[in-house]
Design a protein around this motif. Structure first.
Motif, PDB file in Angstrom:
ATOM      1  N   GLY A 246      11.082   6.351  -5.448  1.00  0.00           N
ATOM      2  CA  GLY A 246      10.905   7.104  -4.060  1.00  0.00           C
ATOM      3  C   GLY A 246       9.962   8.142  -4.440  1.00  0.00           C
ATOM      4  N   ASP A 247      10.109   9.470  -3.983  1.00  0.00           N
ATOM      5  CA  ASP A 247       8.922  10.414  -3.969  1.00  0.00           C
ATOM      6  C   ASP A 247       9.392  11.163  -5.131  1.00  0.00           C
ATOM      7  OD1 ASP A 247       7.109   9.358  -2.257  1.00  0.00           O
ATOM      8  OD2 ASP A 247       7.658  10.857  -0.724  1.00  0.00           O
ATOM      9  N   SER A 248      10.075  10.930  -6.081  1.00  0.00           N
ATOM     10  CA  SER A 248      10.816  12.035  -7.171  1.00  0.00           C
ATOM     11  C   SER A 248       9.775  12.523  -8.007  1.00  0.00           C
ATOM     12  CB  SER A 248      11.596  11.121  -7.967  1.00  0.00           C
ATOM     13  OG  SER A 248      12.543  12.285  -8.492  1.00  0.00           O
TER      14      SER A 248
ATOM     15  N   GLY B 244       0.903  -1.178  -0.036  1.00  0.00           N
ATOM     16  CA  GLY B 244      -0.125   0.100   0.120  1.00  0.00           C
ATOM     17  C   GLY B 244       1.012   1.131  -0.023  1.00  0.00           C
ATOM     18  N   HIS B 245       0.178   2.230  -0.546  1.00  0.00           N
ATOM     19  CA  HIS B 245       1.208   3.663  -0.623  1.00  0.00           C
ATOM     20  C   HIS B 245       2.387   3.512  -1.527  1.00  0.00           C
ATOM     21  CE1 HIS B 245       1.734   7.759   0.198  1.00  0.00           C
ATOM     22  NE2 HIS B 245       2.724   7.358   0.991  1.00  0.00           N
ATOM     23  N   ALA B 246       3.525   3.477  -1.028  1.00  0.00           N
ATOM     24  CA  ALA B 246       4.630   3.125  -1.717  1.00  0.00           C
ATOM     25  C   ALA B 246       5.492   2.054  -1.253  1.00  0.00           C
ATOM     26  CB  ALA B 246       5.760   4.519  -1.496  1.00  0.00           C
TER      27      ALA B 246
ATOM     28  N   PHE C 197       7.957  10.041   6.897  1.00  0.00           N
ATOM     29  CA  PHE C 197       7.455   9.083   7.887  1.00  0.00           C
ATOM     30  C   PHE C 197       6.750   7.987   7.106  1.00  0.00           C
ATOM     31  CE2 PHE C 197       2.816   9.749   7.553  1.00  0.00           C
ATOM     32  CZ  PHE C 197       2.729  11.021   6.849  1.00  0.00           C
ATOM     33  N   ASP C 198       6.352   8.372   5.762  1.00  0.00           N
ATOM     34  CA  ASP C 198       5.491   7.177   5.160  1.00  0.00           C
ATOM     35  C   ASP C 198       6.315   6.424   4.220  1.00  0.00           C
ATOM     36  OD1 ASP C 198       6.170   9.791   3.659  1.00  0.00           O
ATOM     37  OD2 ASP C 198       4.639   9.059   1.988  1.00  0.00           O
ATOM     38  N   HIS C 199       7.772   6.390   4.526  1.00  0.00           N
ATOM     39  CA  HIS C 199       8.946   5.535   3.935  1.00  0.00           C
ATOM     40  C   HIS C 199       9.721   4.999   4.822  1.00  0.00           C
ATOM     41  CE1 HIS C 199       7.625   7.186  -0.208  1.00  0.00           C
ATOM     42  NE2 HIS C 199       7.221   8.306   0.679  1.00  0.00           N
ATOM     43  N   PHE C 200       9.627   5.895   6.019  1.00  0.00           N
ATOM     44  CA  PHE C 200      10.849   5.083   7.213  1.00  0.00           C
ATOM     45  C   PHE C 200      10.067   5.628   8.559  1.00  0.00           C
ATOM     46  CE2 PHE C 200      13.863   6.557  10.526  1.00  0.00           C
ATOM     47  CZ  PHE C 200      14.479   5.670  10.528  1.00  0.00           C
TER      48      PHE C 200
ATOM     49  N   THR D 256      14.005   4.820   0.775  1.00  0.00           N
ATOM     50  CA  THR D 256      14.271   5.703  -0.248  1.00  0.00           C
ATOM     51  C   THR D 256      14.707   7.016   0.322  1.00  0.00           C
ATOM     52  OG1 THR D 256      12.174   6.307  -0.656  1.00  0.00           O
ATOM     53  CG2 THR D 256      13.004   4.829  -2.185  1.00  0.00           C
ATOM     54  N   HIS D 257      13.950   7.717   1.339  1.00  0.00           N
ATOM     55  CA  HIS D 257      14.497   8.879   2.374  1.00  0.00           C
ATOM     56  C   HIS D 257      13.581   8.419   3.431  1.00  0.00           C
ATOM     57  CE1 HIS D 257      10.694   9.363   0.085  1.00  0.00           C
ATOM     58  NE2 HIS D 257      10.375  10.476   0.929  1.00  0.00           N
ATOM     59  N   ASP D 258      13.712   9.455   4.563  1.00  0.00           N
ATOM     60  CA  ASP D 258      13.491   9.367   5.789  1.00  0.00           C
ATOM     61  C   ASP D 258      11.871  10.032   6.331  1.00  0.00           C
ATOM     62  OD1 ASP D 258      13.956  12.215   5.811  1.00  0.00           O
ATOM     63  OD2 ASP D 258      15.210  11.846   7.611  1.00  0.00           O
TER      64      ASP D 258
HETATM   65 MN    MN Z   1       6.012   9.988   0.477  1.00  0.00          MN
END
Ligand code: MN
Ligand code: NI
Length: 220
Positions: free
Chosen positions: A134-136, A7-9, A51-54, A47-49
């Motif tokens: 990621g969120d690019s 879900g999400h990324a 909250f929705d990825h880390f 991919t980065h910090d």
């Molecule tokens: Mn994001």
């Protein structure tokens, strides 16, 4: 290789080695799976910090499975990572970690982050090549990714806009990346990133797009 969109990324790539990219399960309004349904992981890539990825799921899963966290150096030395004692592979954009079964490379991303630079990631497992942006935002050097790493089998691209590419920008990214299959991510989790998948599919023209609903899987 089997790919599951949690879900999400957040996605898992399962095969000889199991990899999760951008864990976001516990507080993810779109996640259909819980932590107990996640297979034993060998690697976790962030991919980065943001909250929705880390988040705490990274530490919980890494401890549960003895999985290694792969990310840019500055993310891997954040206090909550150092104090957790989990094993890390801190790299930087342009770097590749080589296991005997797979490689994990960090690629540029045009975005922001709290610790270090944001990244995308390329995973090559038995010559199946997966790219997660990621969120690019879209950027023209995306065209170098298949030149450097080989033809992309599956590209995970954000389409929700506001924080990332929207549908037209992601369709431009598809042109640059030329993947065999594109799976949109990072949309509809919250109202600001709602997206029109039908519009995205139409904008991608002849390029193949597959929608994987949260909790869904495909086999490659
Ligand atoms: Mn994001
Ligand atoms: Ni972000």
């Amino acid at each position: 290789m089997n790919i599951t969109r949690v879900g999400h990324a957040c996605v898992t790539l399962t095969g000889e080695k199991n990899i999760m990219i951008d864990p976001f399960i516990t507080d993810n309004p779109s996640a259909k799976l819980n932590l107990d349904q996640i297979p034993k992981l060998d690697y976790i890539v962030c991919t980065h910090d943001h909250f929705d990825h880390f988040n705490q799921d990274v530490i919980t899963l890494a401890k549960r499975d003895d999985a290694k966290l792969v990310a840019v150096h500055e993310l891997t030395i954040k206090d909550e990572v150092s104090s957790s004692g989990i094993e890390t592979i801190g790299m930087n954009i342009g770097g590749t970690y080589q296991d005997d079964k797979l490689s994990i490379s960090l690629t540029p991303a045009v975005h922001s982050a709290g610790a270090g630079d944001p990244s995308g990631v390329v995973v090559n497992q038995n010559n199946t090549i997966i790219y997660h942006a990621g969120d690019s935002a879209v950027f023209s050097d995306m065209k170098l990714i298949p030149e450097l790493f080989g033809a992309i089998d599956v590209a995970f691209l954000p389409i929700g806009g506001h924080y990332t590419m929207d549908e037209p920008a992601a369709a431009k990214a598809v042109e640059l990346l030329n993947p065999k299959l594109t799976v949109p991510i990072h949309y509809d989790t919250w109202p600001p990133i709602s997206a029109d998948t039908g519009k995205f599919i139409e904008l991608c023209k002849k390029h193949k797009v597959q929608i994987i609903e949260p909790g869904g899987s495909i086999n490659l």
